[in-house]
Design a protein around this motif. Structure first.
Motif, PDB file in Angstrom:
ATOM      1  N   GLU A  14     -15.234  48.429  23.767  1.00 52.91           N
ATOM      2  CA  GLU A  14     -15.580  47.064  24.154  1.00 52.91           C
ATOM      3  C   GLU A  14     -15.609  46.137  22.951  1.00 52.91           C
ATOM      4  OE1 GLU A  14     -16.517  43.772  26.433  1.00 52.91           O
ATOM      5  OE2 GLU A  14     -15.640  45.733  26.927  1.00 52.91           O
ATOM      6  N   ALA A  15     -16.086  46.651  21.803  1.00 49.36           N
ATOM      7  CA  ALA A  15     -16.115  45.827  20.598  1.00 49.36           C
ATOM      8  C   ALA A  15     -14.703  45.441  20.171  1.00 49.36           C
ATOM      9  CB  ALA A  15     -16.826  46.570  19.478  1.00 49.36           C
ATOM     10  N   ILE A  16     -13.773  46.375  20.223  1.00 44.64           N
ATOM     11  CA  ILE A  16     -12.387  46.071  19.845  1.00 44.64           C
ATOM     12  C   ILE A  16     -11.763  45.131  20.867  1.00 44.64           C
ATOM     13  CG2 ILE A  16     -10.087  47.079  19.574  1.00 44.64           C
ATOM     14  CD1 ILE A  16     -11.358  49.479  18.251  1.00 44.64           C
ATOM     15  N   ARG A  17     -12.065  45.341  22.170  1.00 48.48           N
ATOM     16  CA  ARG A  17     -11.510  44.445  23.195  1.00 48.48           C
ATOM     17  C   ARG A  17     -11.941  43.001  22.946  1.00 48.48           C
ATOM     18  NH1 ARG A  17     -12.816  41.718  27.361  1.00 48.48           N
ATOM     19  NH2 ARG A  17     -15.014  42.329  27.214  1.00 48.48           N
ATOM     20  N   GLN A  18     -13.238  42.828  22.660  1.00 46.44           N
ATOM     21  CA  GLN A  18     -13.730  41.471  22.400  1.00 46.44           C
ATOM     22  C   GLN A  18     -13.121  40.913  21.120  1.00 46.44           C
ATOM     23  OE1 GLN A  18     -18.015  41.222  22.508  1.00 46.44           O
ATOM     24  NE2 GLN A  18     -18.162  42.307  24.477  1.00 46.44           N
ATOM     25  N   TYR A  19     -12.923  41.744  20.126  1.00 47.22           N
ATOM     26  CA  TYR A  19     -12.313  41.247  18.895  1.00 47.22           C
ATOM     27  C   TYR A  19     -10.882  40.792  19.154  1.00 47.22           C
ATOM     28  CZ  TYR A  19     -10.445  41.023  14.188  1.00 47.22           C
ATOM     29  OH  TYR A  19      -9.840  40.584  13.044  1.00 47.22           O
ATOM     30  N   LEU A  20     -10.126  41.549  19.958  1.00 46.17           N
ATOM     31  CA  LEU A  20      -8.748  41.159  20.266  1.00 46.17           C
ATOM     32  C   LEU A  20      -8.722  39.801  20.983  1.00 46.17           C
ATOM     33  CD1 LEU A  20      -7.248  44.577  21.476  1.00 46.17           C
ATOM     34  CD2 LEU A  20      -6.903  43.457  19.267  1.00 46.17           C
ATOM     35  N   GLU A  21      -9.724  39.538  21.805  1.00 45.97           N
ATOM     36  CA  GLU A  21      -9.761  38.266  22.537  1.00 45.97           C
ATOM     37  C   GLU A  21     -10.188  37.097  21.646  1.00 45.97           C
ATOM     38  OE1 GLU A  21     -12.348  38.790  25.826  1.00 45.97           O
ATOM     39  OE2 GLU A  21     -10.967  40.101  26.943  1.00 45.97           O
ATOM     40  N   LEU A  22     -11.105  37.345  20.728  1.00 46.98           N
ATOM     41  CA  LEU A  22     -11.697  36.259  19.955  1.00 46.98           C
ATOM     42  C   LEU A  22     -11.097  36.069  18.568  1.00 46.98           C
ATOM     43  CD1 LEU A  22     -15.454  36.927  20.843  1.00 46.98           C
ATOM     44  CD2 LEU A  22     -13.923  35.211  21.848  1.00 46.98           C
ATOM     45  N   SER A  23     -10.400  37.089  18.040  1.00 49.05           N
ATOM     46  CA  SER A  23      -9.914  37.000  16.666  1.00 49.05           C
ATOM     47  C   SER A  23      -8.893  35.883  16.509  1.00 49.05           C
ATOM     48  CB  SER A  23      -9.282  38.325  16.243  1.00 49.05           C
ATOM     49  OG  SER A  23      -8.682  38.202  14.969  1.00 49.05           O
ATOM     50  N   SER A  44      -6.625  35.814  14.382  1.00 48.52           N
ATOM     51  CA  SER A  44      -5.317  36.362  14.000  1.00 48.52           C
ATOM     52  C   SER A  44      -4.488  36.754  15.215  1.00 48.52           C
ATOM     53  CB  SER A  44      -5.508  37.586  13.094  1.00 48.52           C
ATOM     54  OG  SER A  44      -6.258  38.586  13.767  1.00 48.52           O
ATOM     55  N   THR A  45      -5.120  36.882  16.414  1.00 46.58           N
ATOM     56  CA  THR A  45      -4.369  37.251  17.612  1.00 46.58           C
ATOM     57  C   THR A  45      -4.512  36.247  18.747  1.00 46.58           C
ATOM     58  OG1 THR A  45      -6.248  38.563  18.416  1.00 46.58           O
ATOM     59  CG2 THR A  45      -4.600  39.717  17.098  1.00 46.58           C
ATOM     60  N   LYS A  46      -5.565  35.456  18.715  1.00 46.62           N
ATOM     61  CA  LYS A  46      -5.872  34.561  19.828  1.00 46.62           C
ATOM     62  C   LYS A  46      -4.757  33.552  20.075  1.00 46.62           C
ATOM     63  CE  LYS A  46      -9.708  31.761  21.580  1.00 46.62           C
ATOM     64  NZ  LYS A  46     -11.032  31.193  21.248  1.00 46.62           N
ATOM     65  N   GLY A  47      -4.208  33.602  21.275  1.00 52.55           N
ATOM     66  CA  GLY A  47      -3.201  32.624  21.667  1.00 52.55           C
ATOM     67  C   GLY A  47      -1.809  32.900  21.163  1.00 52.55           C
ATOM     68  N   GLU A  67      -8.818  45.506  10.216  1.00 56.06           N
ATOM     69  CA  GLU A  67      -7.859  45.227   9.148  1.00 56.06           C
ATOM     70  C   GLU A  67      -6.423  45.360   9.652  1.00 56.06           C
ATOM     71  OE1 GLU A  67      -6.576  44.016   5.566  1.00 56.06           O
ATOM     72  OE2 GLU A  67      -8.714  44.290   5.972  1.00 56.06           O
ATOM     73  N   ALA A  68      -6.178  46.398  10.475  1.00 62.18           N
ATOM     74  CA  ALA A  68      -4.828  46.609  11.002  1.00 62.18           C
ATOM     75  C   ALA A  68      -4.420  45.475  11.937  1.00 62.18           C
ATOM     76  CB  ALA A  68      -4.755  47.956  11.725  1.00 62.18           C
ATOM     77  N   VAL A  69      -5.347  44.995  12.754  1.00 61.50           N
ATOM     78  CA  VAL A  69      -5.043  43.894  13.675  1.00 61.50           C
ATOM     79  C   VAL A  69      -4.754  42.619  12.896  1.00 61.50           C
ATOM     80  CG1 VAL A  69      -6.038  42.395  15.450  1.00 61.50           C
ATOM     81  CG2 VAL A  69      -6.324  44.879  15.608  1.00 61.50           C
ATOM     82  N   VAL A  70      -5.530  42.354  11.857  1.00 57.63           N
ATOM     83  CA  VAL A  70      -5.296  41.165  11.027  1.00 57.63           C
ATOM     84  C   VAL A  70      -3.907  41.222  10.406  1.00 57.63           C
ATOM     85  CG1 VAL A  70      -5.988  39.997   8.893  1.00 57.63           C
ATOM     86  CG2 VAL A  70      -7.722  40.707  10.552  1.00 57.63           C
ATOM     87  N   ASN A  71      -3.534  42.407   9.876  1.00 61.90           N
ATOM     88  CA  ASN A  71      -2.200  42.548   9.281  1.00 61.90           C
ATOM     89  C   ASN A  71      -1.107  42.274  10.296  1.00 61.90           C
ATOM     90  OD1 ASN A  71      -3.156  43.178   6.745  1.00 61.90           O
ATOM     91  ND2 ASN A  71      -3.073  45.397   7.058  1.00 61.90           N
ATOM     92  N   ALA A  72      -1.295  42.795  11.534  1.00 65.65           N
ATOM     93  CA  ALA A  72      -0.268  42.624  12.564  1.00 65.65           C
ATOM     94  C   ALA A  72      -0.145  41.160  12.973  1.00 65.65           C
ATOM     95  CB  ALA A  72      -0.600  43.482  13.778  1.00 65.65           C
ATOM     96  N   GLY A  73      -1.275  40.469  13.095  1.00 68.41           N
ATOM     97  CA  GLY A  73      -1.235  39.076  13.557  1.00 68.41           C
ATOM     98  C   GLY A  73      -0.813  38.095  12.497  1.00 68.41           C
ATOM     99  N   LYS A  74      -1.297  38.275  11.271  1.00 76.05           N
ATOM    100  CA  LYS A  74      -1.048  37.273  10.225  1.00 76.05           C
ATOM    101  C   LYS A  74       0.188  37.565   9.391  1.00 76.05           C
ATOM    102  CE  LYS A  74      -5.772  35.585   9.559  1.00 76.05           C
ATOM    103  NZ  LYS A  74      -6.849  35.364   8.557  1.00 76.05           N
ATOM    104  N   HIS A  75       0.437  38.844   9.094  1.00 78.75           N
ATOM    105  CA  HIS A  75       1.503  39.183   8.143  1.00 78.75           C
ATOM    106  C   HIS A  75       2.769  39.729   8.812  1.00 78.75           C
ATOM    107  CE1 HIS A  75      -1.575  38.485   5.214  1.00 78.75           C
ATOM    108  NE2 HIS A  75      -2.303  39.508   5.629  1.00 78.75           N
TER     109      HIS A  75
END
Length: 514
Positions: free
Chosen positions: A349-358, A360-363, A391-399
């Motif tokens: 659930e923590a990762i799900r909420q991060y994917l929605e709110l981050s 680096s991925t939002k929108g 960290e991996a999600v940030v890399n995927a979204g931003k870089h």
């Protein structure tokens, strides 16, 4: 008759050996074959005309021993054998072997000593080289920091020990002789909680003829509990192709495992401290800056209703928008600092909420979460996994510029496996030299310190897969496992990498067994 004797003489002369006869009473050679000239370089008459000649060509280091030998056998009819060195006519040193028959012809006649002498120089060189190699091997083995052993499965169900190194005495307090004399000592000194597991593993390896690696506890003579790492592999096989002789090494890993346990304990404390600090910072931000900025925003909206100046209204509206955006940014920062769901609802659930709110991925990135966890990890393991995934999600979204990203969670091998798959730009063969990939080192360090592993599979233009495994029990007494060679969650969950594309495999901290 003369022709027959000539043929016999020619036959003896062609042999690669010297045939001779000696009469004890006369102390003289009565015959020596012509092959002596080819093998030793001396003419035949030297033996027959000079009774002391043979002794004169013996190697000085062998002379006394060989003379005593011949003096003794002249009184003992029968067959004998002796090896010694002689000096040839061209001053070479060769080894020879005499095979001898002492004939007793009765009390009134002297004894005959007949023999055949062959050159065994090459044989002795091979024997000496083998002995030297064996001595070097033994010296090497007996100075290793582990106990080398060799055992056979041919004799009975328990096997038979063939060799065990002297380091055993330092490890467990038993001498190699004691260990070899008691086939059941290994079983009796094993920790009872490990016995069934070890027997099942070793018997399985014997049936499959495959090497094995095990860790188990032994009880030393003085009662100490010793954790050992045991590796064994087959070195000889029967005619039917079954392994019959095994060679292995036992290492004392007690101190290493203790240090690893202490390291993990420190990691747990560090994670707790970090999370507590994040919680404190989050509380401070929520209780003061956010509340004040919300109040500022409300005040700006109130002011807009009281002014009739269009230019001032526009300025207040712009300012109110910036305040609202700042509040949203602070709320996002609060979630990244310490997501409430991580402790209350779990890692998925923590990762799900991060994917929605981050941010680096939002929108901009289509995200997906697959939760196959059978057991919720401890809070410290959850926090470590969350930070690595973050960290991996940030890399995927931003870089990486990914359009799709999938996070998978599953129970795997006394731990849990996390995989982050994206369809972004991928990484070059040497990602460490590229900007934006410095987080790989910190991801690796987190996984290693937790007793797990992390690896990255990527290819330019083919996306990136980050996967890591963490143990559920930080204090479990078990070896750290390497990354699996096959896909633990199914082939469809790994980003495809055509064979024609150069693929980067970053084995970031694959901690091997032992």
């Amino acid at each position: 008759m003369e022709a027959r004797e000539a043929n016999f003489e020619e036959l003896l002369g062609d042999l690669d050996a010297v045939v001779w006869e000696y009469e004890t009473d006369a102390e003289a050679y009565t015959y020596i074959s012509a092959s002596c000239e080819r093998m030793l370089g001396y003419p035949r008459w030297r033996w027959t005309d000079d009774p002391g000649f043979w002794a004169s060509i013996l190697h000085p280091d062998d002379t006394d021993r060989v003379k005593r030998f011949y003096e003794a056998i002249e009184r003992e009819p029968g067959h004998h054998r002796v090896e010694y060195r002689v000096i040839t006519a061209d001053d070479r040193q060769i080894w020879t072997r005499d095979t001898i028959h002492v004939i007793d012809r009765g009390p009134s006649r002297s004894r005959l000593v007949r023999g055949i002498c062959i050159d065994i120089t090459e044989h002795r060189r091979a024997v000496d080289a083998l002995a030297e190699a064996e001595q070097r091997y033994r010296s090497l083995v007996e100075h290793l920091p582990g106990v080398v052993y060799v055992w056979s499965t041919e004799h009975d169900e328990h096997g038979e020990g063939l060799y065990i190194g002297p380091q055993l005495e330092e490890l467990l307090g038993f001498t190699p002789a004691e260990w070899m004399a008691d086939r059941e000592l290994w079983e009796r000194r094993m920790h009872p909680d490990d016995l069934d597991r070890v027997w099942n593993s070793t018997e399985g390896s014997e049936r499959s003829d495959e090497p094995y690696e095990l860790e188990y506890r032994m009880i030393a003579r003085d009662g100490r509990e010793v954790l050992v790492h045991d590796e064994s592999y087959p070195v000889a096989w029967s005619e039917e192709g079954r392994a019959t002789v095994w060679q292995g090494v036992v290492l004392d890993v007690t101190d290493r495992r203790r240090l690893e346990k202490e390291r993990r304990t420190l990691l747990v404390q560090l994670v707790r401290t970090q999370e507590e600090e994040r919680r404190r910072l989050g509380g401070d931000i929520h209780d003061d800056p956010i509340q004040k900025m919300i109040a500022v925003g409300m005040r700006l909206h109130t002011l807009r209703g009281r002014t009739h100046d269009p230019e001032l209204d526009a300025g207040l509206e712009e300012l109110a928008g910036k305040v609202t955006a700042s509040v949203e940014s602070l709320r996002s920062l609060l979630f990244e600092l310490r997501p409430p769901a991580l402790e209350k609802e779990g890692i998925a659930e923590a990762i799900r909420q991060y994917l929605e709110l981050s941010s680096s991925t939002k929108g901009s990135v289509v995200t997906e979460l697959l939760d196959r966890l059978g057991e919720e990890p401890p809070i410290e393991a959850r926090a470590i996994a969350y930070r690595i995934a973050q960290e991996a999600v940030v890399n995927a979204g931003k870089h990486a510029g990914a359009a799709h990203l999938r996070v998978e969670l599953s129970s795997h091998d006394c731990g849990f496996l996390t995989r982050i798959v994206d369809d972004g730009a991928g990484m070059p063969p040497d990602p460490a030299t590229q900007p934006g990939h410095g987080g790989l080192a910190s991801m690796r360090e987190r996984a290693e310190l937790a007793g797990g592993w992390l690896r990255v599979l990527s290819a330019p233009g083919q996306g990136t897969t980050v996967e890591f495994w963490l143990p559920l029990e930080q204090d479990a007494m078990r070896p750290n496992l390497p990354a699996p060679e096959s896909d633990a969650l199914g082939a469809d969950t790994v980003a495809a990498h055509p064979s024609s594309a150069p693929t980067t495999t970053q084995d970031l901290g694959l901690v091997g067994r032992g």
